[in-house]
Design a protein around this motif. Structure first.
Motif, short mmCIF file in Angstrom:
data_model
loop_
_atom_site.label_atom_id
_atom_site.label_comp_id
_atom_site.label_asym_id
_atom_site.label_seq_id
_atom_site.Cartn_x
_atom_site.Cartn_y
_atom_site.Cartn_z
N ASN A 1 1.21 7.84 -0.50
CA ASN A 1 1.74 6.81 0.40
C ASN A 1 3.24 6.63 0.26
O ASN A 1 3.74 5.51 0.36
N SER A 2 3.95 7.70 -0.03
CA SER A 2 5.42 7.65 -0.19
C SER A 2 5.84 6.76 -1.35
O SER A 2 7.00 6.42 -1.47
N LYS A 3 4.89 6.34 -2.18
CA LYS A 3 5.28 5.57 -3.35
C LYS A 3 5.57 6.50 -4.52
O LYS A 3 6.18 6.10 -5.51
N VAL A 4 5.09 7.73 -4.41
CA VAL A 4 5.43 8.76 -5.38
C VAL A 4 6.59 9.54 -4.78
O VAL A 4 6.50 9.98 -3.64
N THR A 5 7.67 9.66 -5.52
CA THR A 5 8.82 10.39 -4.98
C THR A 5 9.09 11.60 -5.86
O THR A 5 9.30 11.46 -7.06
N ASN B 1 -9.56 8.16 1.04
CA ASN B 1 -9.72 6.84 1.59
C ASN B 1 -11.18 6.40 1.48
O ASN B 1 -11.49 5.29 1.09
N ARG C 1 -6.79 13.18 2.69
CA ARG C 1 -6.43 11.78 2.73
C ARG C 1 -7.63 10.94 3.17
O ARG C 1 -7.93 9.89 2.59
N GLU D 1 11.74 7.25 -8.97
CA GLU D 1 10.84 6.88 -10.06
C GLU D 1 11.61 6.09 -11.12
O GLU D 1 12.76 6.39 -11.41
N LYS E 1 11.74 15.20 -1.85
CA LYS E 1 11.88 14.09 -0.90
C LYS E 1 13.32 13.58 -0.88
O LYS E 1 13.85 13.25 0.17
N ASP F 1 3.92 12.20 0.05
CA ASP F 1 4.05 11.20 1.11
C ASP F 1 2.69 10.80 1.66
O ASP F 1 2.42 9.62 1.88
N MET F 2 1.84 11.79 1.87
CA MET F 2 0.56 11.52 2.52
C MET F 2 -0.44 10.92 1.54
O MET F 2 -1.13 9.96 1.85
N PHE G 1 0.84 -1.20 0.00
CA PHE G 1 0.00 0.00 0.00
C PHE G 1 0.87 1.25 0.00
O PHE G 1 0.57 2.23 -0.66
N LEU H 1 -7.32 6.12 -2.27
CA LEU H 1 -6.04 6.07 -1.58
C LEU H 1 -5.35 4.73 -1.84
O LEU H 1 -5.94 3.68 -1.66
N GLY H 2 -4.10 4.81 -2.28
CA GLY H 2 -3.35 3.59 -2.53
C GLY H 2 -3.58 3.05 -3.93
O GLY H 2 -2.85 2.19 -4.38
N GLU H 3 -4.63 3.54 -4.63
CA GLU H 3 -4.91 3.03 -5.97
C GLU H 3 -4.33 3.96 -7.04
O GLU H 3 -3.74 3.51 -8.01
N TYR I 1 -0.45 8.80 -8.26
CA TYR I 1 -0.01 10.01 -8.96
C TYR I 1 -1.15 11.01 -9.07
O TYR I 1 -0.97 12.21 -8.85
#
Lengths: 507, 262
Positions: free
Chosen positions: B210-214, B120, B116, A458, B218, B206-207, A271, B125-127, B130
């Motif tokens: 979910n910190s998967k986008v950098t 949710n 957020r 990325e 950062k 980050d929020m 997640f 969120l999480g899907e 970007y």
């Protein structure tokens, strides 16, 4: 004129006041200032969050912060007054940077790997352990053994430099209603890669915890084989722990490369990475599993219970990370003997079992201090109310002194506590033997930080980069041309009232 | 004793001192760190490392793209709003404008947390990491686009529109020949105020991502924990990207601004 005089009088007052108060300070008996640098919210701060214990409370009924009590105790015991200058940090790296910048402290409380880094760089001095009588008398044998065994720098054990404060293990907090416990037991850390839990797991947004999980997945087979050998009796407990520790401290190129790939795959399945949203996301049910430090896990389970959600804690079969924070003394030539003694007294005071209980209760982590009050506290929290449901839970490995009888250290806990707060705070003996301390990476530090950049950054295929770069260049050229092209055109334009006659026509 | 006279020049001294200590000195320190290694020897390794690492390059490209999309979306939303507010005859315009600006008074982290929760609830969120990031940025920076645009458009003299109509211009012409050129300074300052911060506002990514986008901000933050030299180098490169983009969008061209506002 009058106004001016008043202003100047006020001005001189404001200049003089600090000087006066400094003089006043000197006039009274000499006071030691102890500069303590600790984690945020990592000590009993008094007020509502305090444990109800038989210590003196304020007149208004609220509990005093433990630092006030220390100042009082110090004066009573040593006849000298001490003032604690307390400040806090957010991460080990912040602490390191502050020390590097030249900030002076008498006691700081970094985690194990940072203690090793500080020791390796010669930034901390050995503690006068003979003075730490209360600490030595109360620290758990189990923790003392780890401090003896783990080197701070080659040849020097950690106990020479540090006195423990809090400890814990890493694991997974999960919601048993959403997670198949059988799968969890089988997969261990690998569940982070399981597509069945896509977008349902979070892990920590920091390199060390992620690297540990990555190593756990990479060396899964080896770790499980070691576990089997230990169960068969081919491998002694101590040796088992050492072998796990060796595997989980590998930083060779090959391991780093493999872990990078594992973490990249993990990133697409989980997640997200979190620093503090994990707990609330668990309670809300957004996610069903969360990598957690045991202290945070206890907090999350407590919070969830208030919302009638019951979460469990799981320590994977392969291994887990054993971490701890300890008091160390940064080098400072200007520090006098009195301050050093006050610092050691501070460690002693915090190691008194009653105070350890207070801190432990306030912050939710497990103290390294054993002792009777601590055991009473654990019993108080976790003893079963109805005897039928009770299961004996052995915590002797932590509380026992020498070869004492184990039976004195059994908590009759409710059955569900075997996978909840009690399990997180005092993992059973057969679990902690697969918990490894992950030390300072040393020379590999840079490579592993770079791994984190590669995982977090990325990723794009080469052609996509080319397309984007081409687009950017095109935009830049477009803007430049419209601007400068406009100017050129402007110069070529004929003055008002004249027409531009083309060259060909003149011929 | 010579009498101290407060001349206009001496009034500048506090600002000069401020600039020296809080703008120029920190920049020099950044440059120093960027071109040194751990032992404080001059080194170009950080520079080489940055430009030879596809991940870092991709991340900065992503940051620029995210910032560009944010700016364009902000502009597309803010222009009509500012235009309607400035040109229409509705009463209590200031109240409506205030409503657009009030979110700025509430703590930013709080607002992002609220978004957020909302995402949710909507199951985003999480899907769609970007999309979420861009959404959060647009939400966050919209007031910075609306305000300069509103001020600029409301300054346009009504007689210009009358003149345009007299000369046979329809609504279309009056927009493209009067409103748009005369609001360009507002557009430019809006772009500057949105584009630059959205390259570094990693709290949003980050929020909501979910910190998967950098984004590049950062990286700067992470590197300043472990390696100040690399962190400074990335900060410096970002500064250059930003300066270039301001230069290209004409943020520095004074005469440009003067001509259109006159």
């Amino acid at each position: 004129m009058k106004g001016k005089r008043i202003i100047s009088a006020l001005l001189s007052l404001t200049i003089l006041l600090p000087a006066l108060s400094a003089l006043g300070g000197c006039a009274s008996k000499k006071e030691v200032t102890l500069r303590v640098y600790n984690w945020e919210e990592y000590i009993d701060e008094g007020g509502e969050g305090s444990y109800e214990y038989d210590y003196e409370i304020n007149e208004d009924g609220s509990a005093p912060p433990i630092l006030d009590d220390f100042e009082e105790w110090y004066e009573e015991t040593y006849g000298k007054s001490v003032r604690v200058e307390y400040s806090t940090f957010g991460t080990n790296e912040d602490l390191y940077n502050q020390l590097k910048l030249g900030d002076k402290y008498d006691l700081v409380c970094p985690s194990e790997y940072m203690i090793m880094k500080l020791a390796a760089e010669g930034m901390i001095q050995p503690l006068d352990t003979a003075q730490l009588d209360i600490y030595n008398a109360n620290v758990s044998d189990y923790i003392a053994e780890i401090f003896k065994k783990t080197p701070a720098v080659a040849g020097e054990p950690l106990e020479k430099y540090a006195a423990g404060y809090m400890w814990g293990v890493t694991g997974l907090v999960y919601n048993p209603e959403q997670v198949n416990e059988e799968t969890l037991n089988e997969s261990g850390w690998k569940i982070m890669l399981d597509p069945a839990y896509k977008n349902k797991v979070t892990t920590k947004d920091n390199v060390r915890d992620s690297y540990f999980v990555g190593l756990g997945i990479h060396y899964r087979e080896e770790l499980l084989a070691l576990k089997k050998q230990n169960e068969n009796g081919e491998l002694s407990d101590g040796e088992y722990t050492d072998r796990v520790t060796e595997l989980m401290n590998r930083t060779d190129e090959e391991s780093v490369k493999k872990v990078t790939e594992i973490l990249k795959t993990m990133k697409s399945n989980i997640f997200g990475f979190e620093t503090d949203t994990g707990k609330s996301d668990m309670v809300k049910g957004t996610i069903s599993m969360n990598f957690a430090w045991s202290g945070d896990a206890v907090y999350a389970m407590d919070q969830a219970e208030e919302e009638e959600v019951f979460l469990n804690f799981h320590i994977p079969e392969e291994c887990a990370n054993l971490f701890f924070d300890g008091w160390v003394m940064p080098k400072d030539e200007k520090r006098d003997k009195d301050t050093e003694l006050a610092a050691l007294a501070f460690i002693n005071f915090m190691s008194r079992p009653d105070n350890a209980v207070r801190n432990s209760y306030y912050i939710g982590y497990t103290s390294v201090i054993a002792g009777e009050e601590m055991l009473d506290y654990a019993r108080d929290l976790y003893s079963a109310e109805d005897e039928e449901n009770a299961v004996p839970y052995d915590v002797s490995y932590f509380f026992r002194r020498g070869d004492e009888d184990k039976s004195a250290y059994i908590i009759n806990a409710p059955a569900e506590q075997l996978s909840r707060q009690l399990y997180a705070q005092f993992p059973p003996a057969d679990t902690v033997k697969r918990c490894a301390v992950m030390g300072y990476y040393g020379e590999a530090e840079e490579a592993i930080n770079e791994l984190w950049t590669q995982v977090k950054g990325e990723q794009l295929s080469a052609w996509a980069i080319v397309v984007i770069c081409a687009a950017v260049v095109a935009i830049v050229l477009f803007i430049v041309f419209t601007k400068f092209g406009h100017r050129i055109e402007f110069r070529m334009k004929p003055k008002k009232g004249y027409r531009l006659v083309k060259q060909e026509k003149l011929k | 004793m010579t009498k101290f006279r407060l001349s206009r020049k001496s009034l500048c001294i506090p600002y000069a001192v401020f600039l020296l200590f809080f703008v120029i000195a920190p920049m020099l320190i950044i440059v120093f760190y960027a071109f040194t290694d751990k032992n404080n020897h001059i080194s170009f390794m950080n520079f080489v490392n940055f430009f030879s690492d596809p991940t870092k390059l991709t991340t900065i490209v992503y940051s620029v793209v995210i910032a560009l999309i944010t700016t364009v979306v902000c502009l597309l939303i803010a222009f009509p709003v500012a235009y309607i507010l400035a040109r229409s005859k509705i009463k209590r315009k200031s109240v409506i404008l205030l409503l657009f600006v009030t979110p700025m008074w509430i703590n930013f982290v709080l607002r992002i947390n609220a978004i957020r929760e909302l995402m949710n609830w909507m199951g985003l969120l999480g899907e769609t990491n970007y999309f979420n990031t861009v959404f959060g940025m647009v939400y966050d920076f919209l007031p910075f686009m609306i305000l300069p645009l509103y001020t600029q458009i409301s300054k346009i003299d009504n007689s210009l529109y009358e003149a345009c109509a007299d000369l046979g211009g329809n609504a279309f012409t009056s927009f493209f020949r009067v409103t748009l050129p005369l609001s360009m300074p507002g557009v430019l300052s809006g772009i500057t105020m949105v584009f630059l911060p959205s390259m570094t506002n990693y709290v949003v990514s980050d929020m909501l991502g979910n910190s998967k986008v950098t984004i590049i901000g950062k990286f700067i933050e992470t590197y300043f924990g472990t390696n100040w030299h690399m962190g400074s180098m990335i900060a410096l490169i970002l500064l250059i990207v930003v300066l270039l983009s301001s230069f290209l969008s004409g943020g520095f061209r004074e005469e440009n601004t003067r001509r259109t506002t006159a």
